[in-house]
Design a protein around this motif. Sequence first.
Motif, PDB file in Angstrom:
ATOM      1  N   MET A 176      29.808  37.318 -38.965  1.00  0.00           N
ATOM      2  CA  MET A 176      29.062  38.134 -38.007  1.00  0.00           C
ATOM      3  C   MET A 176      29.798  38.201 -36.662  1.00  0.00           C
ATOM      4  O   MET A 176      29.969  39.274 -36.101  1.00  0.00           O
ATOM      5  N   ASN A 177      30.223  37.044 -36.172  1.00  0.00           N
ATOM      6  CA  ASN A 177      30.916  37.032 -34.878  1.00  0.00           C
ATOM      7  C   ASN A 177      32.259  37.753 -34.944  1.00  0.00           C
ATOM      8  O   ASN A 177      32.626  38.470 -34.021  1.00  0.00           O
ATOM      9  N   ILE A 231      33.019  40.236 -36.628  1.00  0.00           N
ATOM     10  CA  ILE A 231      32.874  41.695 -36.689  1.00  0.00           C
ATOM     11  C   ILE A 231      32.042  42.217 -35.514  1.00  0.00           C
ATOM     12  O   ILE A 231      31.511  43.319 -35.547  1.00  0.00           O
ATOM     13  N   GLY A 232      31.945  41.415 -34.474  1.00  0.00           N
ATOM     14  CA  GLY A 232      31.416  41.902 -33.202  1.00  0.00           C
ATOM     15  C   GLY A 232      29.932  41.714 -32.956  1.00  0.00           C
ATOM     16  O   GLY A 232      29.409  42.173 -31.944  1.00  0.00           O
ATOM     17  N   ILE A 233      29.238  41.057 -33.878  1.00  0.00           N
ATOM     18  CA  ILE A 233      27.809  40.786 -33.669  1.00  0.00           C
ATOM     19  C   ILE A 233      27.692  39.324 -33.253  1.00  0.00           C
ATOM     20  O   ILE A 233      27.942  38.418 -34.053  1.00  0.00           O
ATOM     21  N   GLU A 234      27.361  39.118 -31.984  1.00  0.00           N
ATOM     22  CA  GLU A 234      27.354  37.760 -31.429  1.00  0.00           C
ATOM     23  C   GLU A 234      26.199  36.963 -32.046  1.00  0.00           C
ATOM     24  O   GLU A 234      25.032  37.252 -31.775  1.00  0.00           O
ATOM     25  N   THR A 235      26.535  36.017 -32.885  1.00  0.00           N
ATOM     26  CA  THR A 235      25.516  35.324 -33.687  1.00  0.00           C
ATOM     27  C   THR A 235      25.606  33.816 -33.509  1.00  0.00           C
ATOM     28  O   THR A 235      26.663  33.226 -33.703  1.00  0.00           O
ATOM     29  N   GLY A 236      24.501  33.213 -33.149  1.00  0.00           N
ATOM     30  CA  GLY A 236      24.467  31.769 -32.948  1.00  0.00           C
ATOM     31  C   GLY A 236      23.562  31.085 -33.963  1.00  0.00           C
ATOM     32  O   GLY A 236      22.873  31.739 -34.757  1.00  0.00           O
ATOM     33  N   TRP A 237      23.572  29.776 -33.897  1.00  0.00           N
ATOM     34  CA  TRP A 237      22.792  28.973 -34.853  1.00  0.00           C
ATOM     35  C   TRP A 237      22.314  27.721 -34.116  1.00  0.00           C
ATOM     36  O   TRP A 237      23.119  26.948 -33.600  1.00  0.00           O
ATOM     37  N   ASP A 268      18.884  39.111 -28.532  1.00  0.00           N
ATOM     38  CA  ASP A 268      18.225  40.371 -28.906  1.00  0.00           C
ATOM     39  C   ASP A 268      17.301  40.161 -30.099  1.00  0.00           C
ATOM     40  O   ASP A 268      16.254  40.808 -30.192  1.00  0.00           O
ATOM     41  N   VAL A 269      17.709  39.297 -31.023  1.00  0.00           N
ATOM     42  CA  VAL A 269      16.899  39.002 -32.203  1.00  0.00           C
ATOM     43  C   VAL A 269      16.914  37.498 -32.461  1.00  0.00           C
ATOM     44  O   VAL A 269      17.974  36.868 -32.346  1.00  0.00           O
ATOM     45  N   ILE A 299      19.207  46.054 -42.345  1.00  0.00           N
ATOM     46  CA  ILE A 299      20.588  46.327 -41.941  1.00  0.00           C
ATOM     47  C   ILE A 299      21.466  46.685 -43.133  1.00  0.00           C
ATOM     48  O   ILE A 299      22.288  47.580 -43.052  1.00  0.00           O
ATOM     49  N   LEU A 300      21.254  46.031 -44.246  1.00  0.00           N
ATOM     50  CA  LEU A 300      22.226  46.168 -45.326  1.00  0.00           C
ATOM     51  C   LEU A 300      21.908  47.279 -46.320  1.00  0.00           C
ATOM     52  O   LEU A 300      22.761  47.689 -47.078  1.00  0.00           O
ATOM     53  N   ALA A 316      20.609  52.670 -42.191  1.00  0.00           N
ATOM     54  CA  ALA A 316      20.955  51.821 -41.043  1.00  0.00           C
ATOM     55  C   ALA A 316      22.460  51.798 -40.823  1.00  0.00           C
ATOM     56  O   ALA A 316      23.220  52.092 -41.734  1.00  0.00           O
ATOM     57  N   LYS A 376      28.670  49.455 -40.437  1.00  0.00           N
ATOM     58  CA  LYS A 376      27.343  49.179 -39.880  1.00  0.00           C
ATOM     59  C   LYS A 376      27.433  48.235 -38.689  1.00  0.00           C
ATOM     60  O   LYS A 376      26.713  48.393 -37.703  1.00  0.00           O
ATOM     61  N   GLN A 406      27.699  46.370 -31.962  1.00  0.00           N
ATOM     62  CA  GLN A 406      28.617  45.593 -31.138  1.00  0.00           C
ATOM     63  C   GLN A 406      27.898  45.031 -29.915  1.00  0.00           C
ATOM     64  O   GLN A 406      27.103  45.735 -29.270  1.00  0.00           O
ATOM     65  N   PHE A 424      25.553  43.072 -29.804  1.00  0.00           N
ATOM     66  CA  PHE A 424      24.195  42.673 -30.137  1.00  0.00           C
ATOM     67  C   PHE A 424      24.179  41.155 -30.271  1.00  0.00           C
ATOM     68  O   PHE A 424      25.124  40.562 -30.772  1.00  0.00           O
ATOM     69  N   THR A 425      23.129  40.510 -29.795  1.00  0.00           N
ATOM     70  CA  THR A 425      23.089  39.047 -29.909  1.00  0.00           C
ATOM     71  C   THR A 425      21.958  38.608 -30.838  1.00  0.00           C
ATOM     72  O   THR A 425      20.830  39.095 -30.751  1.00  0.00           O
ATOM     73  N   ILE A 426      22.302  37.717 -31.751  1.00  0.00           N
ATOM     74  CA  ILE A 426      21.346  37.198 -32.734  1.00  0.00           C
ATOM     75  C   ILE A 426      21.426  35.678 -32.703  1.00  0.00           C
ATOM     76  O   ILE A 426      22.512  35.115 -32.539  1.00  0.00           O
ATOM     77  N   ASN A 435      20.029  32.286 -35.036  1.00  0.00           N
ATOM     78  CA  ASN A 435      19.309  31.721 -36.177  1.00  0.00           C
ATOM     79  C   ASN A 435      18.816  30.329 -35.803  1.00  0.00           C
ATOM     80  O   ASN A 435      19.511  29.591 -35.097  1.00  0.00           O
ATOM     81  N   SER A 459      27.871  33.024 -43.057  1.00  0.00           N
ATOM     82  CA  SER A 459      27.654  34.356 -42.470  1.00  0.00           C
ATOM     83  C   SER A 459      27.985  34.408 -40.977  1.00  0.00           C
ATOM     84  O   SER A 459      28.114  35.486 -40.421  1.00  0.00           O
ATOM     85  N   LEU A 460      28.101  33.268 -40.330  1.00  0.00           N
ATOM     86  CA  LEU A 460      28.302  33.300 -38.877  1.00  0.00           C
ATOM     87  C   LEU A 460      29.726  33.591 -38.445  1.00  0.00           C
ATOM     88  O   LEU A 460      29.963  34.014 -37.327  1.00  0.00           O
ATOM     89  N   CYS A 461      30.696  33.363 -39.311  1.00  0.00           N
ATOM     90  CA  CYS A 461      32.098  33.493 -38.928  1.00  0.00           C
ATOM     91  C   CYS A 461      32.411  34.881 -38.393  1.00  0.00           C
ATOM     92  O   CYS A 461      31.859  35.842 -38.852  1.00  0.00           O
TER      93      CYS A 461
END
Lengths: 143, 59
Positions: A1-2, A4-10, A61-62, A136-137, A143, B29, B34, B36-38, B40, B57-59
């Motif tokens: 996710m990160n 490909i430009g979607i800033e994703t945390g855990w 954002d989510v 999304i998918l 989408a 998609k 771009q 966007f912040t998510i 988990n 999925s986070l990579c």
Amino acid sequence: MNAIGIETGWRVIEGRPEFFAFTKELHNGLQGGVVDVTEEKRRAYEQILFENSLRMHLEHDVVIVHDPQALPLVQHYQRSGPWFWCCHVDLSTPDPVVWDFLESLIERYDAAIFSLPEYAQNLRLPSALSCRRSIILDDQQGA
Amino acid sequence: MSTPTLGLHSIEEYRPLVGAEVVDRILGKAAKLQDFTIVNVSSTQYGGGVAEILSRSLC
């Protein structure tokens, strides 16, 4: 996710072993096991999630909460975007006591995501999505 | 010999497994999301299906 430009945390919640023993009971109860949900255990569970919320800043954002362990977190934030509950367990025949307890928490979310449509129960949510119809998918959603 | 990692995988590693079309569709998609912040939230970093899904999925 990160990548490909979607800033994703855990974020990972913390708790003592007795907390996780209770969340394991909830997990089993959602999948049809008979469990002993006492008022004392419920209060301790909610208190641990409140304490987690104090040190966990979620201004994304989510927000996606996975499985029942962290469900009550949603009560403790000013939301800046939608909150999703992603359920990875079989919810087709939950224990009624566990379901009574968790249903109102689940319904505080903007949407819930399930592995199969039949797991969605009759939740009163703006949106209950199965993985086959992911927002999304799925190409069908455009989408 | 494989290199020890946290289990993170690049989407490009899936190209030979699922095909270029699938990977390119996902990338297309993602381009709309771009910056966007998510976030988990889960209960454990290791062990269990959720940790498996998130670590990949986070990579």
